[in-house]
Design a protein around this motif. Structure first.
Motif, PDB file in Angstrom:
ATOM      1  N   SER A  94       0.828  -1.210   0.000  1.00  0.00           N
ATOM      2  CA  SER A  94       0.000   0.000   0.000  1.00  0.00           C
ATOM      3  C   SER A  94       0.857   1.252   0.000  1.00  0.00           C
ATOM      4  O   SER A  94       0.555   2.219  -0.709  1.00  0.00           O
ATOM      5  CB  SER A  94      -0.928   0.003   1.215  1.00  0.00           C
ATOM      6  N   PHE A  95       1.911   1.250   0.787  1.00  0.00           N
ATOM      7  CA  PHE A  95       2.815   2.405   0.816  1.00  0.00           C
ATOM      8  C   PHE A  95       3.426   2.652  -0.553  1.00  0.00           C
ATOM      9  O   PHE A  95       3.412   3.779  -1.066  1.00  0.00           O
ATOM     10  CB  PHE A  95       3.915   2.201   1.862  1.00  0.00           C
ATOM     11  N   LEU A  96       3.959   1.600  -1.168  1.00  0.00           N
ATOM     12  CA  LEU A  96       4.602   1.762  -2.472  1.00  0.00           C
ATOM     13  C   LEU A  96       3.609   2.178  -3.550  1.00  0.00           C
ATOM     14  O   LEU A  96       3.876   3.089  -4.334  1.00  0.00           O
ATOM     15  CB  LEU A  96       5.321   0.476  -2.873  1.00  0.00           C
ATOM     16  N   SER A  97       2.459   1.520  -3.589  1.00  0.00           N
ATOM     17  CA  SER A  97       1.497   1.847  -4.646  1.00  0.00           C
ATOM     18  C   SER A  97       0.915   3.245  -4.462  1.00  0.00           C
ATOM     19  O   SER A  97       0.763   3.984  -5.435  1.00  0.00           O
ATOM     20  CB  SER A  97       0.389   0.798  -4.712  1.00  0.00           C
ATOM     21  N   LEU A  98       0.603   3.641  -3.222  1.00  0.00           N
ATOM     22  CA  LEU A  98       0.079   4.989  -2.995  1.00  0.00           C
ATOM     23  C   LEU A  98       1.134   6.040  -3.321  1.00  0.00           C
ATOM     24  O   LEU A  98       0.824   7.072  -3.928  1.00  0.00           O
ATOM     25  CB  LEU A  98      -0.412   5.146  -1.556  1.00  0.00           C
ATOM     26  N   SER A  99       2.375   5.786  -2.954  1.00  0.00           N
ATOM     27  CA  SER A  99       3.453   6.719  -3.283  1.00  0.00           C
ATOM     28  C   SER A  99       3.588   6.897  -4.790  1.00  0.00           C
ATOM     29  O   SER A  99       3.681   8.022  -5.293  1.00  0.00           O
ATOM     30  CB  SER A  99       4.781   6.223  -2.718  1.00  0.00           C
ATOM     31  N   ILE A 100       3.587   5.796  -5.506  1.00  0.00           N
ATOM     32  CA  ILE A 100       3.729   5.854  -6.962  1.00  0.00           C
ATOM     33  C   ILE A 100       2.513   6.538  -7.590  1.00  0.00           C
ATOM     34  O   ILE A 100       2.650   7.350  -8.507  1.00  0.00           O
ATOM     35  CB  ILE A 100       3.955   4.445  -7.543  1.00  0.00           C
ATOM     36  N   LEU A 101       1.315   6.234  -7.075  1.00  0.00           N
ATOM     37  CA  LEU A 101       0.107   6.879  -7.607  1.00  0.00           C
ATOM     38  C   LEU A 101       0.147   8.391  -7.401  1.00  0.00           C
ATOM     39  O   LEU A 101      -0.213   9.156  -8.289  1.00  0.00           O
ATOM     40  CB  LEU A 101      -1.141   6.299  -6.944  1.00  0.00           C
TER      41      LEU A 101
END
Length: 146
Positions: A94-101
């Motif tokens: 979740s951290f990685l995907s939200l950061s990338i989004l």
């Protein structure tokens, strides 16, 4: 082609509320209270949109995308999140995907903005994790990392 977007939005909201209502069979009476409240609010808003679609409709083009590349990238990142969060772990994925989004959807493409996106994602996922795991005792899917 311009269409009555209020009609489509209202129908979609009513359909989704009926779909969610049909999925409440296996829940206990106490665990149904909050979902039912949300479903009722969603249905009322959907019905209000349907009424508005007949009285004062809003006509516009459906699915106007100014940047199709960003939309496809968001869809792929979301799909990767769904497929990987049980393997890698909810918090890390979740951290990685939200950061990338946040980086993809940012208007300003600079290092400072990227750092800001990672800080916002870290704080948001951290607060979510603390509330659900430490206060509400809801277990998160654990993966190889966390």
């Amino acid at each position: 082609m311009k269409r009555n977007t209020d009609l489509y939005g209202g129908l979609f909201m009513v359909f989704i509320s009926l779909l969610f209502l049909s999925k409440l069979k296996n829940l206990t009476i106490y665990s149904k209270i909050f979902p039912i409240a949300i479903i009722v609010i969603l249905a009322i808003l959907g019905i209000a949109l349907l009424i508005k679609s007949k009285t004062k409709p809003s006509h516009s083009a459906l699915f106007v995308l100014s940047n199709r590349g960003s939309a496809i990238l968001v869809a792929l990142i979301t799909l990767a999140w769904v497929l990987l969060f049980r393997k890698i772990g909810f918090v890390v994925t979740s951290f990685l995907s939200l950061s990338i989004l946040l980086c993809v959807l940012s208007d300003n493409k600079s290092i400072k903005e990227y750092v800001k996106s990672f800080i916002i994602a870290g704080c948001q996922i951290g607060v979510l994790y603390l509330i659900f795991s430490k206060i509400l005792y809801v277990p998160f899917p654990r993966g190889i990392f966390f």
